[in-house]
Design a protein around this motif. Structure first.
Motif, PDB file in Angstrom:
ATOM      1  N   TRP A   1      27.841  29.843   3.970  1.00  0.00           N
ATOM      2  CA  TRP A   1      27.114  29.248   5.107  1.00  0.00           C
ATOM      3  C   TRP A   1      27.940  29.444   6.358  1.00  0.00           C
ATOM      4  O   TRP A   1      29.151  29.240   6.359  1.00  0.00           O
ATOM      5  N   ASP A   2      27.253  29.832   7.424  1.00  0.00           N
ATOM      6  CA  ASP A   2      27.930  30.104   8.692  1.00  0.00           C
ATOM      7  C   ASP A   2      27.034  29.626   9.834  1.00  0.00           C
ATOM      8  O   ASP A   2      25.843  29.403   9.638  1.00  0.00           O
ATOM      9  N   PRO A   3      27.627  29.555  11.030  1.00  0.00           N
ATOM     10  CA  PRO A   3      26.762  29.227  12.179  1.00  0.00           C
ATOM     11  C   PRO A   3      25.809  30.396  12.412  1.00  0.00           C
ATOM     12  O   PRO A   3      26.209  31.559  12.238  1.00  0.00           O
ATOM     13  N   PRO A   4      24.590  30.142  12.786  1.00  0.00           N
ATOM     14  CA  PRO A   4      23.674  31.253  13.082  1.00  0.00           C
ATOM     15  C   PRO A   4      24.131  31.981  14.352  1.00  0.00           C
ATOM     16  O   PRO A   4      24.911  31.451  15.124  1.00  0.00           O
ATOM     17  N   LYS A   5      23.617  33.210  14.496  1.00  0.00           N
ATOM     18  CA  LYS A   5      24.035  34.023  15.649  1.00  0.00           C
ATOM     19  C   LYS A   5      23.831  33.295  16.972  1.00  0.00           C
ATOM     20  O   LYS A   5      24.644  33.410  17.884  1.00  0.00           O
ATOM     21  N   ASN A   6      22.743  32.559  17.063  1.00  0.00           N
ATOM     22  CA  ASN A   6      22.447  31.877  18.328  1.00  0.00           C
ATOM     23  C   ASN A   6      23.137  30.526  18.426  1.00  0.00           C
ATOM     24  O   ASN A   6      22.899  29.768  19.357  1.00  0.00           O
ATOM     25  N   GLY A   7      23.966  30.200  17.433  1.00  0.00           N
ATOM     26  CA  GLY A   7      24.731  28.948  17.487  1.00  0.00           C
ATOM     27  C   GLY A   7      23.907  27.753  17.063  1.00  0.00           C
ATOM     28  O   GLY A   7      22.671  27.815  16.956  1.00  0.00           O
ATOM     29  N   GLY A   8      24.581  26.662  16.759  1.00  0.00           N
ATOM     30  CA  GLY A   8      23.899  25.415  16.412  1.00  0.00           C
ATOM     31  C   GLY A   8      23.646  25.322  14.932  1.00  0.00           C
ATOM     32  O   GLY A   8      22.874  26.098  14.378  1.00  0.00           O
ATOM     33  N   GLY A   9      24.320  24.382  14.264  1.00  0.00           N
ATOM     34  CA  GLY A   9      24.077  24.157  12.845  1.00  0.00           C
ATOM     35  C   GLY A   9      24.672  25.245  11.954  1.00  0.00           C
ATOM     36  O   GLY A   9      25.604  25.939  12.350  1.00  0.00           O
ATOM     37  N   ILE A  10      24.124  25.350  10.757  1.00  0.00           N
ATOM     38  CA  ILE A  10      24.613  26.329   9.784  1.00  0.00           C
ATOM     39  C   ILE A  10      23.426  26.986   9.086  1.00  0.00           C
ATOM     40  O   ILE A  10      22.359  26.370   8.965  1.00  0.00           O
ATOM     41  N   VAL A  11      23.616  28.228   8.657  1.00  0.00           N
ATOM     42  CA  VAL A  11      22.598  28.914   7.852  1.00  0.00           C
ATOM     43  C   VAL A  11      23.303  29.628   6.691  1.00  0.00           C
ATOM     44  O   VAL A  11      24.470  29.996   6.795  1.00  0.00           O
ATOM     45  N   ARG A  12      22.576  29.800   5.595  1.00  0.00           N
ATOM     46  CA  ARG A  12      23.132  30.551   4.470  1.00  0.00           C
ATOM     47  C   ARG A  12      23.103  32.029   4.828  1.00  0.00           C
ATOM     48  O   ARG A  12      22.044  32.558   5.161  1.00  0.00           O
ATOM     49  N   THR A  13      24.249  32.674   4.783  1.00  0.00           N
ATOM     50  CA  THR A  13      24.288  34.091   5.148  1.00  0.00           C
ATOM     51  C   THR A  13      24.384  34.986   3.924  1.00  0.00           C
ATOM     52  O   THR A  13      24.294  36.204   4.046  1.00  0.00           O
ATOM     53  N   GLY A  14      24.539  34.401   2.756  1.00  0.00           N
ATOM     54  CA  GLY A  14      24.571  35.231   1.556  1.00  0.00           C
ATOM     55  C   GLY A  14      25.015  34.444   0.350  1.00  0.00           C
ATOM     56  O   GLY A  14      25.441  33.289   0.451  1.00  0.00           O
ATOM     57  N   THR A  15      24.854  35.067  -0.788  1.00  0.00           N
ATOM     58  CA  THR A  15      25.352  34.479  -2.041  1.00  0.00           C
ATOM     59  C   THR A  15      25.919  35.625  -2.857  1.00  0.00           C
ATOM     60  O   THR A  15      25.562  36.784  -2.634  1.00  0.00           O
ATOM     61  N   TRP A  16      26.802  35.332  -3.754  1.00  0.00           N
ATOM     62  CA  TRP A  16      27.184  36.357  -4.721  1.00  0.00           C
ATOM     63  C   TRP A  16      27.628  35.695  -6.015  1.00  0.00           C
ATOM     64  O   TRP A  16      27.885  34.491  -6.064  1.00  0.00           O
ATOM     65  N   ALA A  17      27.693  36.487  -7.058  1.00  0.00           N
ATOM     66  CA  ALA A  17      27.983  35.955  -8.386  1.00  0.00           C
ATOM     67  C   ALA A  17      29.443  35.523  -8.479  1.00  0.00           C
ATOM     68  O   ALA A  17      30.334  36.197  -7.983  1.00  0.00           O
ATOM     69  N   SER A  18      29.655  34.407  -9.133  1.00  0.00           N
ATOM     70  CA  SER A  18      31.002  33.900  -9.367  1.00  0.00           C
ATOM     71  C   SER A  18      31.748  34.841 -10.328  1.00  0.00           C
ATOM     72  O   SER A  18      32.928  35.114 -10.171  1.00  0.00           O
ATOM     73  N   CYS A  19      31.035  35.333 -11.314  1.00  0.00           N
ATOM     74  CA  CYS A  19      31.607  36.287 -12.274  1.00  0.00           C
ATOM     75  C   CYS A  19      30.565  37.395 -12.449  1.00  0.00           C
ATOM     76  O   CYS A  19      29.699  37.312 -13.311  1.00  0.00           O
ATOM     77  N   PRO A  20      30.601  38.414 -11.579  1.00  0.00           N
ATOM     78  CA  PRO A  20      29.526  39.421 -11.552  1.00  0.00           C
ATOM     79  C   PRO A  20      29.393  40.171 -12.874  1.00  0.00           C
ATOM     80  O   PRO A  20      30.328  40.200 -13.680  1.00  0.00           O
ATOM     81  N   SER A  21      28.238  40.813 -13.017  1.00  0.00           N
ATOM     82  CA  SER A  21      27.919  41.417 -14.316  1.00  0.00           C
ATOM     83  C   SER A  21      28.813  42.607 -14.649  1.00  0.00           C
ATOM     84  O   SER A  21      28.857  43.037 -15.794  1.00  0.00           O
ATOM     85  N   PHE A  22      29.562  43.148 -13.672  1.00  0.00           N
ATOM     86  CA  PHE A  22      30.461  44.251 -14.036  1.00  0.00           C
ATOM     87  C   PHE A  22      31.640  43.735 -14.857  1.00  0.00           C
ATOM     88  O   PHE A  22      32.361  44.517 -15.471  1.00  0.00           O
ATOM     89  N   ILE A  23      31.823  42.429 -14.874  1.00  0.00           N
ATOM     90  CA  ILE A  23      32.830  41.840 -15.762  1.00  0.00           C
ATOM     91  C   ILE A  23      32.123  41.474 -17.063  1.00  0.00           C
ATOM     92  O   ILE A  23      31.098  40.802 -17.048  1.00  0.00           O
ATOM     93  N   ASP A  24      32.669  41.944 -18.166  1.00  0.00           N
ATOM     94  CA  ASP A  24      32.019  41.742 -19.466  1.00  0.00           C
ATOM     95  C   ASP A  24      32.448  40.379 -20.022  1.00  0.00           C
ATOM     96  O   ASP A  24      33.237  40.294 -20.955  1.00  0.00           O
ATOM     97  N   ALA A  25      31.901  39.322 -19.442  1.00  0.00           N
ATOM     98  CA  ALA A  25      32.312  37.961 -19.811  1.00  0.00           C
ATOM     99  C   ALA A  25      31.273  37.326 -20.720  1.00  0.00           C
ATOM    100  O   ALA A  25      30.077  37.509 -20.524  1.00  0.00           O
TER     101      ALA A  25
END
Lengths: 636, 636
Positions: free
Chosen positions: A88-112
């Motif tokens: 979460w980051d401030p939006p480009k125009n400022g004010g508050g926060i927006v989700r700018t992305g997500t990613w896997a904690s343990c991505p599928s390239f790891i054979d877990a």
């Protein structure tokens, strides 16, 4: 394991005194208690961690806990599971926060097996270990503390360490002798101080952190996710917890601040007010605060983990860093595991005492990687990524930019699968100057000093589908995986392998159990030797494998550990024998993999007719065992 | 749930008296105790089953136990797991036995989460239930027995059943009143006898069986498999058990024998001698015999399960059969579950008392299928299959012969996934004379009266990968799964669905909780009504779903039960939204599935704009709820 030297009848003798019953002390104690050692374990707290502290169990640690039979007791507490991280980051125009992305904690390239981080209050985790210790008649005495110790092998070669202990309320004190002393007392280690071992600060920047555990009411949509939130009013990390709890980490001060004061503090109310500003426009209210703490923390690493290989340090006593990546407990577990099996190998008469010298370099390198990662991660946390970068990062496809590459490296490390021990007497790299040409056969994907690769196989005796890497429990034994390829091809090689194993001068034959005639026929783990467990895996369907015919008698004795490599795996969709293929071993000719008791690959060899395979393994084990092993080639 | 009628102050009143604490009684008691009912539960044994009895938990039962949160406690005992069955027969040339084939216990064409049978001593299973009961302040009183009862709604409409109980040692006795009485006392049911309900014997053939649990030493290679062994010296069934134990079933006599004597018996030594002959050339010796019993058994089914819908029977009191297929405990569980939620629906004021009339026909049909299967299976067991037939059977490919077809049908039934309740007020088949054209949309693969199909989805709030069918625990509520397809397509339909749900005359609006204002915001299961839990599944990736925007407020309140259908499934490799595809619902337009509290599908409807979907569900629930539900169409 206990013997009372005649000259000191009044002093109690132990194999080891362990100071501190946090993750590192408990893991060490639990392993050694299971393997029959006599332990004096003390902690200066009157009860297990009541609130707060570490809470993150990484994917590889969950594998380890499962291998110890403790995973289900952990999961019974219904911990939170983190599969993804949200930014979460401030939006480009400022004010508050927006989700700018997500990613896997343990991505599928790891054979877990368990591609998530498990979040649970440390006290509950400690209690799982304590319950297991009690089954092995070992009790943590508390509140007791250490007041002094000395170590002198000349004075007492068998029990060189004298340790002075006292009850925290000073009602009693005790002097005991031990073969080893372990300091797992955390960052302010008395043992480390007494040894006058210094701390090196990798990153001179220190931080003051606030951490709050509680139950909240909020419309922030990612309150059950792990989040890093940057706003114009400061930054927060959100960590979900069991029982609808959430942990918030808030950086209160940094030594890079112009007016930095390491004693700067903040009340719970101030941190809550700050969190409200950071999370706006979302609202947050606390129903309950379970724990709140403010603490300064810097990156530090102990200069030595031991001076004499009798008094050892591990866990936070050796390395401190920010709590953000949830690595503390996991690194502590692996410190203890690494030391535990080596002490066992030495004390049980299998390995030379020199083996203990591998503890510090193996674990200190990991701690250095951890601090380097922590440094990098702290910068990622402090730098506001552009929305473009994060969007690209979350796609997990196409070309990787540097940012993603860095992240991927970190993911492997933080998941626990990136831990890599360098070449030494235990881990024979392809460059090792070994005599045998069979070592490290071409094509193998196994890397020495790394964990064995996961694979599903079918157990022959009962047709159960199992996780091969979990089949041998954490029993202190080396794990010898005989990938036996096509039975029609390897029949003679297996016979020769068994014949040469049976030789009294082989690594296996030289270390047979004294009570070998009294072993129950149900014991398929250590029927011959406490130092070795064997698994045999055929590249054939289960119903084509007849143990009594396919295996020589010696290997057939491990009948509960014979498998069919017939399950398939989406990571090697074209392989007929997926486990062989994942290891990079020939599906016809197989190969032999020796895995250390802690799960890391020691050596990989070809499986050949004649004495070559056992010769190669003799050469490997000769590097650290107490007996001279012979080449058996002349006998054939 | 407890009220004391003024006229009988001295008699204790209960919601239900349950007689017998075997699987059927314990399942009933556990469900009702969790849902807040006051229970008198007695058993005439002084402790849970110490040895022997049932031991097989079928795949679907494991799903059920997981749904109750009891699976991990069962698995903590490390039960044996049967994945495959092996067949042994005399070789063509005679002499000894050979394996003629194997096949899967729960073949891959069955979409099971746990494709194996779990074998564990019944007493350990009972104790898991008893521990759960104690958490809900319900205790099994033992050894107590029932001495008489009468049921008269006219005399006491609220507590019509009077039950006389006494301690087995005759030190005390008690008379209590209850709304219901349940006889789960096994084949020799006192309650059934008192009601003068007869037993119909489907198959006139009776058998005498010997069963022996113990630990053996043997070179028989399949001792850890389930095996049926035919030899020239008789037949045995081998069942692996926990702790290296094995159970052997040996048929001692059959009413088809010329000199049949139902009281024929055999000593343990005789059975062991017989087993040795049957298993030859393999050797077998007993280290320990844990339990041994000989008992006559016939196929019987109770003519009625209840006379007045106040006094009910279930489990072995209703159906007896051979133990070979391990169906007894599983069928008992489902008898109890079926009755439990119906009693709850009636007593909580949701359903008409008529609902209880569906218990007997639903469960008796299943018992009849079980006996028909048992009959067929007994014949398979008695008939020596030719080697050719069995080899074909084990290939699992190509054309199915009649034998395999029969087996496949049996596998689905014995795994528990074949249980099918016929069309009635609860299960609306495609032929139902419903007004709404939305019912049973074309293409759906869900079958009413059958379990919902398994599917993996990603939970939106925390990105956890979960088993959709397990997401609502066994809470006594109907489960409404809103498959919401493409959010861009179904936005208006969802709004209309929520708007019409909110109507006070809808099935949902008419049964709101009295304490709705005091419900914790963490409760995502029953925030509005104790009779309904909602799941919403979008055919979209998780990171594209914003709960506050994608869902109307009413459905958003169930935020912990909102999912992304983005996981893929090898059974529908081409589907974008695998869960939608597995259910046979349109990936764009979705659909609504109502699942009964016991996991069986009640009705499937389209999800459309306007009031149609809620109208259709109102029509469905009108068939059995206590309030008149209105068509809401006029309001839009």
């Amino acid at each position: 394991m206990e013997t009372q030297p005649a000259k000191q009848p009044s002093t109690k003798h132990y194999d080891i005194v362990i100071v501190g019953a946090g993750p590192v002390g408990l893991m060490l104690s639990t392993c050694l208690a299971r393997w029959g050692y006599k332990i004096k374990h003390i902690d200066n707290r009157s009860e297990p961690t009541p609130t707060g502290r570490a809470d993150g169990i990484q994917p590889r640690s969950l594998d380890l806990l499962r291998n110890m039979g403790l995973k289900s007791a952990i999961m019974a507490h219904k911990p939170a599971r983190v599969y993804e991280v949200a930014f979460w980051d401030p939006p480009k125009n400022g004010g508050g926060i927006v989700r700018t992305g997500t990613w896997a904690s343990c991505p599928s390239f790891i054979d877990a097996r368990y591609p998530f981080t498990t979040l649970l209050h440390q006290g509950l985790i400690e209690r799982v270990f304590i319950a297991d210790l009690e089954k092995n008649n070992t009790k943590v005495e508390r509140p007791w503390t250490i007041t002094g110790f000395k170590s002198d092998e000349k004075e007492n070669p068998e029990y060189p360490v004298e340790v002075h202990l006292k009850h925290v309320d000073e009602t009693s004190e005790e002097t005991v002798r031990a073969k080893y002393l372990f300091g797992g007392e955390g960052a302010r280690s008395f043992v480390r101080d007494q040894l006058k071992i210094g701390i090196t600060h990798k990153d001179p920047i220190a931080h003051v952190w606030g951490v709050m555990d509680g139950v909240v009411t909020t419309d922030f949509p990612d309150i059950k996710m792990k989040c890093t939130i940057h706003s114009d009013h400061g930054s927060i990390m959100v960590i979900p917890r069991e029982d609808n709890m959430v942990r918030l980490y808030i950086q209160i001060a940094s030594s890079t601040d112009p007016d930095f004061n390491p004693r700067k503090t903040a009340t719970a109310e101030e941190v809550q007010a700050s969190a409200k500003k950071i999370l706006a426009p979302y609202e947050i209210e606390w129903e309950r605060v379970e724990w709140y703490s403010v603490y300064p923390i810097g990156q530090g690493i102990s200069d030595k983990y031991t001076l004499d290989h009798r008094v050892f340090l591990g866990g936070d006593a050796c390395h401190t860093h920010s709590p953000k990546a949830g690595q503390g407990m996991n690194t502590a577990f692996l410190d203890a595991l690494n030391l535990a099996w080596k002490i066992h190998a030495v004390e049980a008469g299998f390995a030379n005492r020199e083996l203990l010298k591998t503890y510090e370099p193996e674990r200190k390198t990991v701690a250095e990687s951890l601090l380097a990662f922590d440094n990098k991660y702290a910068k990622l946390f402090s730098t506001k990524p552009s929305a473009d970068t994060v969007q690209a990062a979350s796609s997990e496809s196409g070309e990787d930019n540097d940012f993603i590459k860095t992240f991927k490296e970190s993911c492997e490390f933080t998941s626990g699968y990136g831990v890599a021990y360098g070449p030494n007497a235990l881990n024979w790299s392809p460059d090792h100057s070994a005599k045998s040409p069979l070592i490290h056969p071409q094509g193998t994907k196994l890397r020495t000093g790394r964990l064995m690769i996961n694979a599903n196989v079918t157990r022959v005796v009962d047709a159960n589908v199992v996780h091969l890497e979990q089949e041998i429990p954490l029993n202190g034994s080396f794990r010898v995986y005989v990938f036996a390829g096509n039975p029609a091809v390897t029949g003679q090689a297996l016979k020769d392998f068994a014949k040469n194993l049976a030789d009294k001068r082989s690594f296996f034959g030289a270390f047979q159990r004294a009570d070998i005639d009294k072993v129950s026929h149900h014991d398929s783990m250590n029927p011959h030797s406490l130092f070795f467990s064997f698994c045999t895996i055929f590249a054939a369907p289960r119903n084509k494998i007849e143990i009594s015919k396919a295996l020589p008698e010696l290997l057939g004795r491990y009948r509960d550990c014979v498998y069919a490599d017939d399950r398939g795996d989406r990571r090697v969709p074209d392989a007929k024998a997926a486990a062989h293929a994942k290891m990079g071993l020939d599906e016809e000719k197989g190969g032999v993999v020796v895995v250390r008791p802690d799960g890391y690959v020691g050596i990989v060899t070809s499986l050949v007719e004649g004495s070559g395979t056992v010769d190669a393994l003799n050469e490997y084990f000769s590097a650290f065992v107490t007996k001279k092993l012979g080449e058996t080639r002349s006998q054939l």
